[in-house]
Design a protein around this motif. Structure first.
Motif, PDB file in Angstrom:
ATOM      1  N   GLU A  30       4.241  33.470  14.688  1.00 41.03           N
ATOM      2  CA  GLU A  30       5.540  32.812  14.549  1.00 41.03           C
ATOM      3  C   GLU A  30       5.686  32.391  13.093  1.00 41.03           C
ATOM      4  OE1 GLU A  30       7.949  28.896  16.268  1.00 41.03           O
ATOM      5  OE2 GLU A  30       5.905  29.287  16.912  1.00 41.03           O
ATOM      6  N   VAL A  31       6.829  32.647  12.502  1.00 37.51           N
ATOM      7  CA  VAL A  31       7.074  32.299  11.104  1.00 37.51           C
ATOM      8  C   VAL A  31       8.175  31.257  11.049  1.00 37.51           C
ATOM      9  CG1 VAL A  31       7.781  33.154   8.853  1.00 37.51           C
ATOM     10  CG2 VAL A  31       6.393  34.609  10.355  1.00 37.51           C
ATOM     11  N   ILE A  32       7.872  30.142  10.403  1.00 38.44           N
ATOM     12  CA  ILE A  32       8.849  29.072  10.178  1.00 38.44           C
ATOM     13  C   ILE A  32       8.880  28.844   8.676  1.00 38.44           C
ATOM     14  CG2 ILE A  32       9.422  26.651  10.570  1.00 38.44           C
ATOM     15  CD1 ILE A  32       7.804  26.863  13.192  1.00 38.44           C
ATOM     16  N   ILE A  33      10.054  28.858   8.096  1.00 33.04           N
ATOM     17  CA  ILE A  33      10.181  28.675   6.650  1.00 33.04           C
ATOM     18  C   ILE A  33      10.817  27.307   6.393  1.00 33.04           C
ATOM     19  CG2 ILE A  33      11.235  29.536   4.537  1.00 33.04           C
ATOM     20  CD1 ILE A  33      11.185  32.323   5.849  1.00 33.04           C
ATOM     21  N   LEU A  34      10.125  26.479   5.637  1.00 35.78           N
ATOM     22  CA  LEU A  34      10.609  25.147   5.291  1.00 35.78           C
ATOM     23  C   LEU A  34      10.779  25.069   3.785  1.00 35.78           C
ATOM     24  CD1 LEU A  34       8.129  23.081   7.496  1.00 35.78           C
ATOM     25  CD2 LEU A  34      10.505  23.646   8.017  1.00 35.78           C
ATOM     26  N   ALA A  35      11.957  24.696   3.345  1.00 31.88           N
ATOM     27  CA  ALA A  35      12.208  24.540   1.916  1.00 31.88           C
ATOM     28  C   ALA A  35      11.646  23.196   1.458  1.00 31.88           C
ATOM     29  CB  ALA A  35      13.696  24.618   1.618  1.00 31.88           C
ATOM     30  N   GLU A  36      10.935  23.227   0.342  1.00 30.20           N
ATOM     31  CA  GLU A  36      10.416  21.999  -0.234  1.00 30.20           C
ATOM     32  C   GLU A  36      11.560  21.249  -0.897  1.00 30.20           C
ATOM     33  OE1 GLU A  36       7.678  21.249  -3.947  1.00 30.20           O
ATOM     34  OE2 GLU A  36       6.536  22.079  -2.297  1.00 30.20           O
ATOM     35  N   GLU A  37      11.641  19.963  -0.628  1.00 33.60           N
ATOM     36  CA  GLU A  37      12.708  19.156  -1.197  1.00 33.60           C
ATOM     37  C   GLU A  37      12.169  18.336  -2.357  1.00 33.60           C
ATOM     38  OE1 GLU A  37      14.738  16.804   1.700  1.00 33.60           O
ATOM     39  OE2 GLU A  37      14.819  18.441   3.123  1.00 33.60           O
ATOM     40  N   ASP A  38      12.984  18.190  -3.384  1.00 37.29           N
ATOM     41  CA  ASP A  38      12.643  17.281  -4.466  1.00 37.29           C
ATOM     42  C   ASP A  38      12.953  15.887  -3.963  1.00 37.29           C
ATOM     43  OD1 ASP A  38      11.922  19.326  -6.174  1.00 37.29           O
ATOM     44  OD2 ASP A  38      13.945  19.544  -6.962  1.00 37.29           O
ATOM     45  N   ASN A  39      11.924  15.153  -3.670  1.00 42.18           N
ATOM     46  CA  ASN A  39      12.118  13.843  -3.078  1.00 42.18           C
ATOM     47  C   ASN A  39      11.772  12.762  -4.097  1.00 42.18           C
ATOM     48  OD1 ASN A  39      12.153  11.550  -1.494  1.00 42.18           O
ATOM     49  ND2 ASN A  39      11.388  12.628   0.294  1.00 42.18           N
ATOM     50  N   GLU A  40      12.788  12.063  -4.546  1.00 39.56           N
ATOM     51  CA  GLU A  40      12.606  11.035  -5.565  1.00 39.56           C
ATOM     52  C   GLU A  40      11.698   9.912  -5.069  1.00 39.56           C
ATOM     53  OE1 GLU A  40      15.241   7.893  -8.163  1.00 39.56           O
ATOM     54  OE2 GLU A  40      16.203   9.718  -7.443  1.00 39.56           O
ATOM     55  N   VAL A  41      11.789   9.573  -3.795  1.00 43.88           N
ATOM     56  CA  VAL A  41      10.962   8.502  -3.254  1.00 43.88           C
ATOM     57  C   VAL A  41       9.489   8.896  -3.327  1.00 43.88           C
ATOM     58  CG1 VAL A  41      10.397   7.188  -1.170  1.00 43.88           C
ATOM     59  CG2 VAL A  41      12.784   7.581  -1.785  1.00 43.88           C
ATOM     60  N   ASP A  42       9.171  10.144  -3.002  1.00 34.88           N
ATOM     61  CA  ASP A  42       7.788  10.599  -3.083  1.00 34.88           C
ATOM     62  C   ASP A  42       7.252  10.482  -4.498  1.00 34.88           C
ATOM     63  OD1 ASP A  42       7.635  11.136  -0.390  1.00 34.88           O
ATOM     64  OD2 ASP A  42       7.970  13.291  -0.599  1.00 34.88           O
ATOM     65  N   SER A  43       8.055  10.863  -5.473  1.00 35.90           N
ATOM     66  CA  SER A  43       7.595  10.785  -6.854  1.00 35.90           C
ATOM     67  C   SER A  43       7.434   9.330  -7.287  1.00 35.90           C
ATOM     68  CB  SER A  43       8.533  11.536  -7.793  1.00 35.90           C
ATOM     69  OG  SER A  43       9.801  10.956  -7.810  1.00 35.90           O
ATOM     70  N   GLN A  44       8.318   8.450  -6.817  1.00 30.92           N
ATOM     71  CA  GLN A  44       8.186   7.032  -7.143  1.00 30.92           C
ATOM     72  C   GLN A  44       6.934   6.447  -6.497  1.00 30.92           C
ATOM     73  OE1 GLN A  44      11.958   5.496  -5.812  1.00 30.92           O
ATOM     74  NE2 GLN A  44      12.914   5.749  -7.822  1.00 30.92           N
ATOM     75  N   LEU A  45       6.664   6.829  -5.252  1.00 34.09           N
ATOM     76  CA  LEU A  45       5.458   6.338  -4.585  1.00 34.09           C
ATOM     77  C   LEU A  45       4.201   6.845  -5.282  1.00 34.09           C
ATOM     78  CD1 LEU A  45       6.432   6.572  -0.805  1.00 34.09           C
ATOM     79  CD2 LEU A  45       6.079   4.506  -2.171  1.00 34.09           C
ATOM     80  N   GLU A  46       4.220   8.089  -5.721  1.00 35.63           N
ATOM     81  CA  GLU A  46       3.072   8.628  -6.449  1.00 35.63           C
ATOM     82  C   GLU A  46       2.862   7.876  -7.755  1.00 35.63           C
ATOM     83  OE1 GLU A  46      -0.280  10.468  -7.412  1.00 35.63           O
ATOM     84  OE2 GLU A  46       0.720  10.567  -5.466  1.00 35.63           O
ATOM     85  N   GLU A  47       3.957   7.563  -8.438  1.00 33.62           N
ATOM     86  CA  GLU A  47       3.863   6.793  -9.680  1.00 33.62           C
ATOM     87  C   GLU A  47       3.265   5.411  -9.412  1.00 33.62           C
ATOM     88  OE1 GLU A  47       6.808   4.836 -13.046  1.00 33.62           O
ATOM     89  OE2 GLU A  47       7.577   6.435 -11.769  1.00 33.62           O
ATOM     90  N   LEU A  48       3.701   4.772  -8.321  1.00 34.37           N
ATOM     91  CA  LEU A  48       3.145   3.467  -7.963  1.00 34.37           C
ATOM     92  C   LEU A  48       1.669   3.566  -7.606  1.00 34.37           C
ATOM     93  CD1 LEU A  48       6.008   1.810  -5.895  1.00 34.37           C
ATOM     94  CD2 LEU A  48       5.117   1.089  -8.100  1.00 34.37           C
ATOM     95  N   ARG A  49       1.291   4.625  -6.898  1.00 30.45           N
ATOM     96  CA  ARG A  49      -0.125   4.814  -6.566  1.00 30.45           C
ATOM     97  C   ARG A  49      -0.970   4.924  -7.828  1.00 30.45           C
ATOM     98  NH1 ARG A  49       2.112   8.462  -2.676  1.00 30.45           N
ATOM     99  NH2 ARG A  49       2.031   7.533  -0.614  1.00 30.45           N
ATOM    100  N   GLN A  50      -0.463   5.660  -8.804  1.00 37.55           N
ATOM    101  CA  GLN A  50      -1.184   5.804 -10.069  1.00 37.55           C
ATOM    102  C   GLN A  50      -1.291   4.463 -10.789  1.00 37.55           C
ATOM    103  OE1 GLN A  50       0.851   8.929 -12.177  1.00 37.55           O
ATOM    104  NE2 GLN A  50       0.090  10.523 -10.814  1.00 37.55           N
ATOM    105  N   LYS A  51      -0.211   3.681 -10.769  1.00 33.77           N
ATOM    106  CA  LYS A  51      -0.245   2.365 -11.395  1.00 33.77           C
ATOM    107  C   LYS A  51      -1.232   1.445 -10.677  1.00 33.77           C
ATOM    108  CE  LYS A  51       4.398   2.434 -13.373  1.00 33.77           C
ATOM    109  NZ  LYS A  51       5.743   1.831 -13.366  1.00 33.77           N
TER     110      LYS A  51
END
Length: 85
Positions: A30-51
């Motif tokens: 079975e093939v399911i294709i999911l487009a990756e979304e540019d998620n600003e919240v994810d990038s902000q959370l990653e930045e906070l994790r690094q901080k």
């Protein structure tokens, strides 16, 4: 069910080629294709994790005069900006 995840970049929106798959010839999949979304919240959370990691290292090294105060301020910011506890 055997799951396999692979990330690819679409070169031609009319065709997607998958290669080097861990399945046998003739095996039904079975093939399911999911487009990756540019998620600003994810990038902000990653930045906070690094901080947080950086601040933790500073606290452990004794480079912060009051680590508890820094941690309290960080917790307050997470609650206020992201609704995180």
């Amino acid at each position: 069910m055997n799951a396999y995840k692979k990330y690819v970049v679409i070169d031609n929106p009319q065709q997607l080629v998958l290669s080097d798959l861990p399945f046998a010839a003739g095996q039904k999949v079975e093939v399911i294709i999911l487009a990756e979304e540019d998620n600003e919240v994810d990038s902000q959370l990653e930045e906070l994790r690094q901080k947080i990691d950086s601040a933790t290292e500073q606290i452990l090294a004794g480079n912060v005069t009051d680590g508890e105060l820094v941690f309290e301020q960080l917790q307050a910011r997470l609650r206020n900006e992201y609704g995180l506890d």
